[in-house]
Design an enzyme around this catalytic site. Sequence first.
Site, mmCIF file in Angstrom:
data_model
loop_
_atom_site.group_PDB
_atom_site.id
_atom_site.type_symbol
_atom_site.label_atom_id
_atom_site.label_comp_id
_atom_site.label_asym_id
_atom_site.label_seq_id
_atom_site.Cartn_x
_atom_site.Cartn_y
_atom_site.Cartn_z
ATOM 1 N N HIS A 172 26.639 -22.178 -12.375
ATOM 2 C CA HIS A 172 26.715 -21.321 -11.185
ATOM 3 C C HIS A 172 25.331 -20.784 -10.824
ATOM 4 O O HIS A 172 24.541 -20.459 -11.715
ATOM 5 C CB HIS A 172 27.668 -20.152 -11.427
ATOM 6 C CG HIS A 172 29.106 -20.567 -11.492
ATOM 7 N ND1 HIS A 172 29.921 -20.628 -10.382
ATOM 8 C CD2 HIS A 172 29.866 -21.009 -12.542
ATOM 9 C CE1 HIS A 172 31.124 -21.071 -10.733
ATOM 10 N NE2 HIS A 172 31.110 -21.321 -12.034
ATOM 11 N N GLU A 221 31.629 -24.763 -3.663
ATOM 12 C CA GLU A 221 31.863 -25.328 -4.993
ATOM 13 C C GLU A 221 31.257 -26.720 -5.153
ATOM 14 O O GLU A 221 31.321 -27.558 -4.231
ATOM 15 C CB GLU A 221 33.368 -25.437 -5.278
ATOM 16 C CG GLU A 221 34.034 -24.112 -5.547
ATOM 17 C CD GLU A 221 35.355 -24.284 -6.276
ATOM 18 O OE1 GLU A 221 35.511 -25.289 -6.995
ATOM 19 O OE2 GLU A 221 36.236 -23.423 -6.097
ATOM 20 N N CYS A 230 37.088 -19.021 -5.961
ATOM 21 C CA CYS A 230 36.570 -19.772 -7.111
ATOM 22 C C CYS A 230 36.612 -18.832 -8.316
ATOM 23 O O CYS A 230 35.893 -17.819 -8.326
ATOM 24 C CB CYS A 230 35.141 -20.240 -6.835
ATOM 25 S SG CYS A 230 34.393 -21.124 -8.225
ATOM 26 N N GLY A 233 33.514 -18.823 -10.348
ATOM 27 C CA GLY A 233 32.501 -18.241 -9.465
ATOM 28 C C GLY A 233 32.597 -16.728 -9.432
ATOM 29 O O GLY A 233 31.586 -16.020 -9.412
#
Length: 287
Positions: A172, A221, A230, A233
């Site tokens: 990420h 994504e 997400c 996320g």
Amino acid sequence: MKLKFTKMHGAGNDFVVIDAINQQIDFSAAQWQALADRRFGVGADQMLVVEKSTMPGCDFRYRIFNNDGGEVEQCGNGARAFAKFVAEKGLTDRRSIAVETMAGIISPRLEDDGSVTVDMGAPVLEPALVPFDTEGLQGQPEGRDTLWPLMLELAGEKETVLVSVLSMGNPHAVQVVPDADTAPVELTGPLIEQHAHFPNRVNAGFMQIVDRRHIRLRVFERGAGETLACGTGACAAAVAGIRRGLLDSPVRVDARGGQLSIAWAGEGQPVYLTGPAVTVFEGEISL
Ligand SMILES: N[C@H](CCC[C@H](N)C(=O)O)C(=O)O
């Protein structure tokens, strides 16, 4: 061959869930890719495949495929949908289960109110392990987190965005934006996703800080594009904000498709993700 599936979502992040325990499926990578190329028949962000685990102490293994066909390490919203799926299908009578994933073992727990809380394990904060190539980059330490400058080129214009880089098993890159609704997710999301400093690509988070316990989040994504939510996320954004001294745990995360809650007690500690899991319909794909 007919493949039974269940359509589910977690805060709007939608899935095709396949029971590979009661259905004999030994697909090659090319066959999984072909299924993804058909958007799993009905369209979904990811496909989740439920199998028996061979790991001691683990009830199940669950495999995650993005809709570009790539198999990936982790999916937070998927973990909640998975937990509801195995309970509804009678594959387990436990409310708390240990699940083997490519990123290690996670533990979803069905709550009395129908939500699911997942111990997502501890975040990986060492850039090289995310993996993130820092060659030629000078981190800009701010608080206890380093913000890394990513150079983006858009229509000949160069701009630098500062991102926090971490992994929840999947990579990420999270940036703070003044307003999630007007953030340039469609424009810069793909540039970050495929940035050269991420050898395995990356999920790009755009986080607006509402207050110290509340953010609004959009995520472009990896392998799926912008989704309505997400889970990993949300974990990554909350951890990045807490490390930078901008947020306090627990953090309410408003995604476009629903609300998630993240709790994290600090370095080396697991991240807990809580949110909904909804079964939409049952279907069948002819292959
Ligand atoms: N696109 C992600 C996988 C799905 C993660 C997301 N749907 C979640 O809920 O965590 C990746 O390539 O790492």
